[in-house]
Scaffold this active site. Structure first.
Site, PDB file in Angstrom:
ATOM      1  N   TYR A  83       0.837  -1.211   0.000  1.00 28.23           N
ATOM      2  CA  TYR A  83       0.000   0.000   0.000  1.00 28.23           C
ATOM      3  C   TYR A  83       0.869   1.257   0.000  1.00 28.23           C
ATOM      4  O   TYR A  83       1.825   1.383   0.770  1.00 28.23           O
ATOM      5  CB  TYR A  83      -0.925   0.042   1.223  1.00 28.23           C
ATOM      6  N   VAL A  84       0.523   2.177  -0.886  1.00 27.44           N
ATOM      7  CA  VAL A  84       1.167   3.500  -0.931  1.00 27.44           C
ATOM      8  C   VAL A  84       0.050   4.548  -0.950  1.00 27.44           C
ATOM      9  O   VAL A  84      -0.916   4.404  -1.722  1.00 27.44           O
ATOM     10  CB  VAL A  84       2.057   3.632  -2.199  1.00 27.44           C
ATOM     11  N   CYS A 116       0.554 -10.406  -3.701  1.00 27.56           N
ATOM     12  CA  CYS A 116       0.146  -9.047  -4.092  1.00 27.56           C
ATOM     13  C   CYS A 116       0.315  -8.882  -5.607  1.00 27.56           C
ATOM     14  O   CYS A 116       1.380  -9.189  -6.162  1.00 27.56           O
ATOM     15  CB  CYS A 116       1.020  -8.035  -3.356  1.00 27.56           C
ATOM     16  N   SER A 117      -0.721  -8.393  -6.264  1.00 29.40           N
ATOM     17  CA  SER A 117      -0.704  -8.296  -7.736  1.00 29.40           C
ATOM     18  C   SER A 117       0.318  -7.278  -8.242  1.00 29.40           C
ATOM     19  O   SER A 117       0.862  -7.437  -9.335  1.00 29.40           O
ATOM     20  CB  SER A 117      -2.092  -7.937  -8.257  1.00 29.40           C
TER      21      SER A 117
HETATM   22  N1  COA Z   1      -1.140  -4.430  -9.888  1.00 29.59           N
HETATM   23  C1  COA Z   1      -0.097  -4.366 -10.746  1.00 29.59           C
HETATM   24  N2  COA Z   1       0.547  -3.238 -11.081  1.00 29.59           N
HETATM   25  C2  COA Z   1       0.123  -2.086 -10.503  1.00 29.59           C
HETATM   26  C3  COA Z   1      -0.940  -2.088  -9.575  1.00 29.59           C
HETATM   27  C4  COA Z   1      -1.580  -3.314  -9.271  1.00 29.59           C
HETATM   28  N3  COA Z   1      -2.604  -3.412  -8.406  1.00 29.59           N
HETATM   29  N4  COA Z   1      -1.145  -0.795  -9.154  1.00 29.59           N
HETATM   30  C5  COA Z   1      -0.229  -0.041  -9.791  1.00 29.59           C
HETATM   31  N5  COA Z   1       0.528  -0.799 -10.612  1.00 29.59           N
HETATM   32  C6  COA Z   1       1.603  -0.348 -11.496  1.00 29.59           C
HETATM   33  C7  COA Z   1       1.243   0.963 -12.147  1.00 29.59           C
HETATM   34  O1  COA Z   1       0.477   0.716 -13.315  1.00 29.59           O
HETATM   35  C8  COA Z   1       2.609   1.569 -12.468  1.00 29.59           C
HETATM   36  O2  COA Z   1       3.040   1.102 -13.715  1.00 29.59           O
HETATM   37  P1  COA Z   1       3.814   2.086 -14.740  1.00 29.59           P
HETATM   38  O3  COA Z   1       5.181   2.295 -14.144  1.00 29.59           O
HETATM   39  O4  COA Z   1       3.834   1.306 -16.015  1.00 29.59           O
HETATM   40  O5  COA Z   1       3.010   3.354 -14.792  1.00 29.59           O
HETATM   41  C9  COA Z   1       3.523   0.990 -11.390  1.00 29.59           C
HETATM   42  O6  COA Z   1       2.752  -0.032 -10.718  1.00 29.59           O
HETATM   43  C10 COA Z   1       3.941   2.055 -10.382  1.00 29.59           C
HETATM   44  O7  COA Z   1       4.996   1.509  -9.596  1.00 29.59           O
HETATM   45  P2  COA Z   1       5.403   2.207  -8.232  1.00 29.59           P
HETATM   46  O8  COA Z   1       5.572   3.670  -8.431  1.00 29.59           O
HETATM   47  O9  COA Z   1       6.577   1.438  -7.664  1.00 29.59           O
HETATM   48  O10 COA Z   1       4.104   1.926  -7.359  1.00 29.59           O
HETATM   49  P3  COA Z   1       3.382   2.926  -6.334  1.00 29.59           P
HETATM   50  O11 COA Z   1       4.375   3.442  -5.345  1.00 29.59           O
HETATM   51  O12 COA Z   1       2.596   3.905  -7.099  1.00 29.59           O
HETATM   52  O13 COA Z   1       2.386   1.922  -5.561  1.00 29.59           O
HETATM   53  C11 COA Z   1       0.554   0.387  -5.327  1.00 29.59           C
HETATM   54  C12 COA Z   1       1.678   0.903  -6.253  1.00 29.59           C
HETATM   55  C13 COA Z   1      -0.130  -0.784  -6.028  1.00 29.59           C
HETATM   56  C14 COA Z   1       1.170  -0.134  -4.022  1.00 29.59           C
HETATM   57  C15 COA Z   1      -0.431   1.552  -5.029  1.00 29.59           C
HETATM   58  O14 COA Z   1      -1.040   1.943  -6.237  1.00 29.59           O
HETATM   59  C16 COA Z   1      -1.524   1.183  -4.018  1.00 29.59           C
HETATM   60  O15 COA Z   1      -1.305   1.292  -2.818  1.00 29.59           O
HETATM   61  N6  COA Z   1      -2.709   0.741  -4.499  1.00 29.59           N
HETATM   62  C17 COA Z   1      -3.812   0.361  -3.610  1.00 29.59           C
HETATM   63  C18 COA Z   1      -3.528  -0.992  -2.947  1.00 29.59           C
HETATM   64  C19 COA Z   1      -3.302  -2.072  -3.991  1.00 29.59           C
HETATM   65  O16 COA Z   1      -4.043  -2.217  -4.952  1.00 29.59           O
HETATM   66  N7  COA Z   1      -2.192  -2.861  -3.768  1.00 29.59           N
HETATM   67  C20 COA Z   1      -1.798  -3.910  -4.729  1.00 29.59           C
HETATM   68  C21 COA Z   1      -2.428  -5.222  -4.450  1.00 29.59           C
HETATM   69  S1  COA Z   1      -1.887  -5.917  -2.902  1.00 29.59           S
END
Ligand code: COA
Length: 150
Positions: A83-84, A116-117
């Site tokens: 989570y971010v 985690c996806s």
């Molecule tokens: N599954 C796969 N890839 C994902 C994703 C998901 N659920 N959510 C975001 N991404 C990808 C984005 O498309 C992006 O890709 P890009 O570089 O081609 O644009 C990349 O992750 C961004 O990477 P990063 O900057 O390292 O990630 P972040 O710090 O923005 O955090 C999450 C990514 C998923 C942790 C954040 O969006 C989040 O907290 N989402 C809500 C919780 C969630 O869905 N967690 C994942 C499932 S456990």
């Protein structure tokens, strides 16, 4: 008449200006924000402010992973949730959390299971340098496994 064309040390200064990235400050902010802390009690890797985190669950040794006498079975760290906060997304923070977790797994001879996806679909395909700590069955099927890795 004096020439406008730079010469000698002026050239060196001009080249430095032209090749220096313009976003020094924002890169530094992103890097300092990515200082990750391991909290064993909570089974969590988190940023120092605790707002961004990666949770895991320890599983029994992986079936088929190092089950011989020469190579004992490894415990598996199931990375279940990342989570971010919305305001910090897209800066690579989740990637930094992953790197800390994968480095921890490598150091402690654990395997990583990417439930985690974000980790299975984005981080692992983009980072083959960490594939040696991933449960083999969870590696991307369409990617060639790096030489010398499991
Ligand atoms: N599954 C796969 N890839 C994902 C994703 C998901 N659920 N959510 C975001 N991404 C990808 C984005 O498309 C992006 O890709 P890009 O570089 O081609 O644009 C990349 O992750 C961004 O990477 P990063 O900057 O390292 O990630 P972040 O710090 O923005 O955090 C999450 C990514 C998923 C942790 C954040 O969006 C989040 O907290 N989402 C809500 C919780 C969630 O869905 N967690 C994942 C499932 S456990």
């Amino acid at each position: 008449m004096e020439s406008w064309w730079p010469c000698g040390s002026d050239w060196a200064r001009l080249c430095t200006i032209l090749t220096t990235p313009p976003c020094h400050k924002s890169v530094k902010i992103a890097q300092s924000a990515a200082s990750v802390v391991w909290n064993a009690e909570k089974s969590r890797f988190a940023t120092e402010d605790g707002l961004a985190y990666l949770d895991y669950v320890m599983l029994n040794p992986a079936v088929g992973a190092g089950q011989s006498a020469a190579e004992p079975a490894k415990e598996v760290m199931d990375l279940v949730h990342t989570y971010v906060p919305v305001s910090k997304r897209g800066l690579g923070l989740a990637g930094e959390l992953c790197k800390a977790a994968f480095a921890h797994a490598r150091k402690h001879k654990l395997l990583v299971q990417p439930t985690c996806s974000y980790i299975s679909d984005t981080f692992i395909p983009r980072h083959p340098e960490w594939w040696d700590v991933v449960v083999p069955e969870c590696l991307p099927s369409d990617h060639e496994k790096p030489v010398g890795h499991m």
